[in-house]
Design a protein around this motif. Structure first.
Motif, PDB file in Angstrom:
ATOM      1  N   UNK A   1     -10.462  19.255 -23.351  1.00 34.25           N
ATOM      2  CA  UNK A   1     -11.803  18.821 -22.939  1.00 34.25           C
ATOM      3  C   UNK A   1     -11.803  17.377 -22.450  1.00 34.25           C
ATOM      4  N   UNK A   2     -11.025  16.510 -23.111  1.00 30.31           N
ATOM      5  CA  UNK A   2     -10.982  15.106 -22.699  1.00 30.31           C
ATOM      6  C   UNK A   2     -10.378  14.945 -21.303  1.00 30.31           C
ATOM      7  N   UNK A   3      -9.434  15.809 -20.960  1.00 32.68           N
ATOM      8  CA  UNK A   3      -8.841  15.763 -19.626  1.00 32.68           C
ATOM      9  C   UNK A   3      -9.843  16.221 -18.576  1.00 32.68           C
ATOM     10  N   UNK A   4     -10.539  17.285 -18.867  1.00 28.40           N
ATOM     11  CA  UNK A   4     -11.535  17.813 -17.929  1.00 28.40           C
ATOM     12  C   UNK A   4     -12.662  16.807 -17.723  1.00 28.40           C
ATOM     13  N   UNK A   5     -13.008  16.089 -18.796  1.00 28.71           N
ATOM     14  CA  UNK A   5     -14.083  15.102 -18.704  1.00 28.71           C
ATOM     15  C   UNK A   5     -13.755  13.989 -17.714  1.00 28.71           C
ATOM     16  N   UNK A   6     -12.478  13.748 -17.495  1.00 26.96           N
ATOM     17  CA  UNK A   6     -12.068  12.719 -16.536  1.00 26.96           C
ATOM     18  C   UNK A   6     -12.155  13.201 -15.099  1.00 26.96           C
ATOM     19  N   UNK A   7     -12.376  14.502 -14.921  1.00 26.38           N
ATOM     20  CA  UNK A   7     -12.557  15.044 -13.582  1.00 26.38           C
ATOM     21  C   UNK A   7     -11.858  16.367 -13.395  1.00 26.38           C
ATOM     22  N   UNK A   8     -12.546  17.305 -12.761  1.00 26.20           N
ATOM     23  CA  UNK A   8     -11.949  18.600 -12.471  1.00 26.20           C
ATOM     24  C   UNK A   8     -11.028  18.495 -11.263  1.00 26.20           C
ATOM     25  N   UNK A   9      -9.994  19.299 -11.253  1.00 23.88           N
ATOM     26  CA  UNK A   9      -9.112  19.386 -10.092  1.00 23.88           C
ATOM     27  C   UNK A   9      -9.701  20.357  -9.072  1.00 23.88           C
ATOM     28  N   UNK A  10     -10.298  21.445  -9.564  1.00 21.05           N
ATOM     29  CA  UNK A  10     -11.012  22.407  -8.729  1.00 21.05           C
ATOM     30  C   UNK A  10     -12.444  22.503  -9.268  1.00 21.05           C
ATOM     31  N   UNK A  11     -13.410  22.183  -8.445  1.00 14.35           N
ATOM     32  CA  UNK A  11     -14.796  22.133  -8.912  1.00 14.35           C
ATOM     33  C   UNK A  11     -15.290  23.471  -9.445  1.00 14.35           C
ATOM     34  N   UNK A  12     -14.784  24.562  -8.888  1.00 10.85           N
ATOM     35  CA  UNK A  12     -15.268  25.883  -9.292  1.00 10.85           C
ATOM     36  C   UNK A  12     -14.583  26.417 -10.552  1.00 10.85           C
ATOM     37  N   UNK A  13     -13.629  25.663 -11.087  1.00 15.80           N
ATOM     38  CA  UNK A  13     -12.829  26.159 -12.210  1.00 15.80           C
ATOM     39  C   UNK A  13     -13.662  26.346 -13.472  1.00 15.80           C
ATOM     40  N   UNK A  14     -13.320  27.376 -14.223  1.00 14.69           N
ATOM     41  CA  UNK A  14     -13.886  27.608 -15.550  1.00 14.69           C
ATOM     42  C   UNK A  14     -12.982  26.893 -16.547  1.00 14.69           C
ATOM     43  N   UNK A  15     -13.536  25.984 -17.305  1.00 13.23           N
ATOM     44  CA  UNK A  15     -12.732  25.173 -18.229  1.00 13.23           C
ATOM     45  C   UNK A  15     -12.751  25.766 -19.630  1.00 13.23           C
ATOM     46  N   UNK A  16     -11.588  26.191 -20.099  1.00 15.88           N
ATOM     47  CA  UNK A  16     -11.412  26.675 -21.471  1.00 15.88           C
ATOM     48  C   UNK A  16     -10.085  26.111 -21.974  1.00 15.88           C
ATOM     49  N   UNK A  17     -10.088  25.238 -22.977  1.00 21.41           N
ATOM     50  CA  UNK A  17      -8.832  24.674 -23.464  1.00 21.41           C
ATOM     51  C   UNK A  17      -7.854  25.759 -23.924  1.00 21.41           C
ATOM     52  N   UNK A  18      -6.584  25.514 -23.722  1.00 22.63           N
ATOM     53  CA  UNK A  18      -5.566  26.510 -24.049  1.00 22.63           C
ATOM     54  C   UNK A  18      -5.662  26.991 -25.477  1.00 22.63           C
ATOM     55  N   UNK A  19      -5.912  26.085 -26.416  1.00 19.12           N
ATOM     56  CA  UNK A  19      -5.950  26.483 -27.822  1.00 19.12           C
ATOM     57  C   UNK A  19      -7.152  27.364 -28.147  1.00 19.12           C
TER      58      UNK A  19
END
Length: 446
Positions: A375-393
């Motif tokens: 989540x902290x990585x995503x908070x710094x900015x998405x690489x693909x705006x349309x991506x669904x963010x779900x941490x691996x764990x």
């Protein structure tokens, strides 16, 4: 006073041996004690003491095994409430070993039962700070709400840490060497330095925790943006409070099966081979957690994806890899839940498709993109705006949030984690093609 620092790179863990006049003490030893035995032999020293700064969450310690094999006494805080034979070591307690005097300082904050070990010889002072004081930061206070006999809330421990930093080191000299239990890359804290040691004076000058600030300001800063907590952390705290079994005996009990074509359908498989080898042929229900070299954080992701006590098989490329992978698995106490280690027959049926990266880059809208960074990585900015963010764990529990109308592309930050993420989703979505973007992510993020 001779000090040797040992580094376990995948877990960013530091342990220590201290020698004086033919006697040796250890601080926060790793699961396999053989490296300490070799060092003692090389220096003609007898191991007489093992200090545990606290019950560790991210690795299994060998303190009990060392005590049983060498007769060394274990020194821990009385606040642990442990059942194994030990000597309490708290504020005011001392131990004389050769020309060194060891002293204890209770330094709660990372855990309620944390201690710092002070070693003094002549005018020299060394501090073994465990997970209390890191280089450039301090230990996180949010790991003991659900682990150990003393469950403390994160705000309470954050306040304890504030008091520790404000008061516990004040009488110690600026020249005191600081030796922490972890460095950069550990999940036991955030924003740690790459440096393996420091001085107390340097930390007083450069570590944010020593700056003049209110308790409220300190608590707010220490609690924000902490890394995720892997599933195995509480499990390891409990193992370390009891004391782990001999690692050689535990590893020797693991079964080995060669040229396997299949295993039970309801048992998870962890495949540690390179991603290309995995894609060319693997077992059903396999998760590709690569363990190719020390740089792969296999231990952390095994303990983040596989639940404590969850049975699983390990797939290796060759019998030559067995000793190393067992060693790494035992570091976090997961060897007991291993159903076996296997090598694969050429006839294994499952394969993974390779992504046409050029087509993906030209038509990303044709794919469902899943970002498995933290989540902290995503908070710094998405690489693909349309991506669904779900941490691996969290992916095994939250996969139903992902639509399956289009092929799925999984990415992380550098390509390592996406091998595990894509394999997890392959197991869940049998009718939808799942691709691993792998290291091609660098084409889109640089």
């Amino acid at each position: 006073m001779k000090i040797k620092q040992f580094k376990d790179a995948p877990l960013a863990h530091y342990s220590y041996a201290i020698i004086s006049n033919g006697e040796m003490a250890l601080v926060d030893p790793s699961r396999n004690p053989m490296q300490y035995y070799k060092f003692a032999e090389e220096n003609n020293a007898k191991i007489v003491a093992v200090f545990e700064t606290h019950p560790h969450a991210d690795f299994v310690s060998s303190h009990l095994q060392i005590s049983e094999q060498t007769g060394a006494k274990i020194y821990v805080s009385k606040l642990l409430g442990v059942d194994y034979t030990h000597t309490s070591f708290d504020d005011g307690d001392t131990l004389k070993m050769g020309d060194i005097t060891f002293k204890a300082i209770n330094t709660p904050g990372h855990s309620p039962d944390s201690i710092t070990i002070v070693a003094e010889q002549g005018g020299n002072t060394a501090l073994f700070t465990g997970d209390t004081l890191f280089i450039g930061n301090v230990g996180r206070p949010d790991l003991r709400e659900n682990a150990g006999n003393m469950k403390a809330k994160r705000v309470e421990l954050a306040k304890d840490m504030y008091n520790t930093i404000q008061t516990k080191f004040n009488e110690l000299p600026d020249g005191a060497l600081v030796y922490p239990a972890h460095g950069a890359g550990s999940l036991c804290g955030k924003n740690m330095s790459d440096a393996a040691s420091s001085t107390l004076g340097n930390e007083r000058q450069g570590n944010w925790a020593f700056k003049d600030q209110t308790e409220e300001e300190f608590v707010e800063e220490i609690l924000k943006d902490q890394p995720f907590i892997p599933s195995y952390f509480g499990f390891n705290v409990d193992i370390n409070k009891t004391g782990a079994v001999n690692d050689k005996i535990a590893k020797a009990e693991v079964k080995l099966n060669l040229l396997v074509e299949d295993v039970e359908e309801d048992v998870t498989v962890v495949d540690v081979r390179d991603g290309d080898a995995y894609k060319a042929g693997h077992l059903p229900n396999a998760i590709n957690i690569m363990a190719r070299a020390e740089g792969d954080k296999y231990e952390t992701w095994l303990g983040a994806i596989i639940e404590p006590k969850e049975a699983f098989y390990l797939v290796v490329n060759s019998v030559e890899d067995i000793e190393d992978i067992l060693e790494r698995t035992a570091k976090i106490g997961y060897e007991k839940q291993l159903k076996g280690i296997v090598t694969l027959a050429d006839s294994v049926s499952e394969k993974s498709e390779d992504l046409d990266v050029k087509d993906f880059g030209a038509h990303p809208d044709k794919y469902t993109i899943v970002d498995i960074r933290n989540a902290s990585e995503v908070a710094e900015g998405k690489i693909f705006e349309s991506a669904i963010a779900i941490p691996l764990n969290e992916l095994r529990d939250r996969y139903k949030e992902i639509p399956t109308e289009h092929p799925i592309v999984v990415h992380c930050a550098g390509g390592y984690r996406s091998a595990a993420g894509s394999s997890i989703l392959e197991n869940k979505f049998k009718s939808t093609t799942v691709y691993d973007l792998s290291e091609a992510i660098k084409q889109f993020s640089e």
